[in-house]
Design an enzyme around this catalytic site. Sequence first.
Site, PDB file in Angstrom:
ATOM      1  CG  ASP A   1      72.282 142.346  51.038  1.00 35.57           C
ATOM      2  OD1 ASP A   1      73.265 142.676  51.728  1.00 35.57           O
ATOM      3  OD2 ASP A   1      72.375 141.616  50.026  1.00 35.57           O
TER       4      ASP A   1
ATOM      5  CD  GLU B   1      81.538 141.773  52.814  1.00 39.27           C
ATOM      6  OE1 GLU B   1      80.686 142.384  52.135  1.00 39.27           O
ATOM      7  OE2 GLU B   1      81.251 141.008  53.759  1.00 39.27           O
TER       8      GLU B   1
ATOM      9  CE  LYS C   1      76.683 147.333  49.720  1.00 41.34           C
ATOM     10  NZ  LYS C   1      76.673 145.918  49.295  1.00 41.34           N
TER      11      LYS C   1
HETATM   12  O1  KIV Z   1      74.754 144.351  53.610  1.00 38.44           O
HETATM   13  C1  KIV Z   1      75.642 145.028  54.155  1.00 38.44           C
HETATM   14  O2  KIV Z   1      75.510 145.503  55.276  1.00 38.44           O
HETATM   15  C2  KIV Z   1      76.866 145.252  53.381  1.00 38.44           C
HETATM   16  C3  KIV Z   1      78.020 145.891  54.061  1.00 38.44           C
HETATM   17  C4  KIV Z   1      78.555 145.046  55.125  1.00 38.44           C
HETATM   18  C5  KIV Z   1      79.058 146.314  53.109  1.00 38.44           C
HETATM   19  O3  KIV Z   1      76.910 144.928  52.233  1.00 38.44           O
END
Ligand code: KIV
Length: 316
Positions: A96, A234, A165
């Site tokens: 996102d 993260e 995710k």
């Molecule tokens: O949105 C994203 O790209 C992420 C990654 C940086 C883990 O959540």
Amino acid sequence: MIYKKLQRYYALIFIYTPTVLIIYKKQYWILGCLAAKSLKQHLAINGMGTNMKKLNVRDFKLKKKKGEKIATISLYDFPTAQIAENAGMDLILVGDSLGMTVLGYNTTIPVTIEQCLHHCGAVVRGAPNTFIVGDMPFCSYQKSIESAITNAARFLQEGMVDAVKIEGGKTMAETITAMVRCGIPVCAHIGLLPQRVYAEGGYKIVGRTDEEAEQLMVDAMAVRDAGAFAIVLEGVTIDAAKRITETIDIPTIGIASGIHCDGQIQVLHDILGLSNYCPRHAKKYVDLKKIINDTMSEYINEIKESKFPAPETSFK
Ligand code: KIV
């Protein structure tokens, strides 16, 4: 009876034909190999196929067991997905973060499910042989378990990704259990949670105090027990990330979380030098912004000076 005889003949043909070809038609054999090699190269260059077997959730756990590092990237479109697949990326996340990198928002908060699905489709078409995870955006899985499952299913059915995710640790464990029960593979995401930027008052590294480090471990165990196949860590301190990685049996994919994680993830635009701001944890491997800027200037100048199109790019 006849069937058995036929089977034997087929087996003999299968075994002896290549041998006969090798012995008597060596030149054809060599030519055939060369043709296959150049076809393979052509397909790889044009993103139409690689030797790569598409990984699945079990492969990632196996990689952790074997101590093989997992290379992953967050990207959002067809051409970069093709390049990532040809380069041998283990996993692609359609993050996102697309809100900031390609849509021009300041945070990930305004990103919608429709925008994510739109980009998931492009990435899946570009990297059909790579395991692809779709990032569920703000408030698409937090309201209720039922709506979380409905929305996650859209990622698999409409976005055609292999997994989703979601951000959150122990508080999301029940949701993860329910999704996994439905057959939806889930990658968890703990530590610094960008979708909570307003709730937390900004972005902050987590794990510096004993309480934070302890809470991270609780979160990691909870999402693992809920059935997540991997966890993004993260903004976690290097020591806390190491402890989690050594304790749990599913892979940790780190961003701003040090070297000890089982894999790493970066935002493509950061490592290519396309972002407006390159965070400290990211390495700018190339300054594409400058290269593209110089190219655009050259293009503009050639038009203004009537140098483009040249005779070779024109038709009679
Ligand atoms: O949105 C994203 O790209 C992420 C990654 C940086 C883990 O959540």
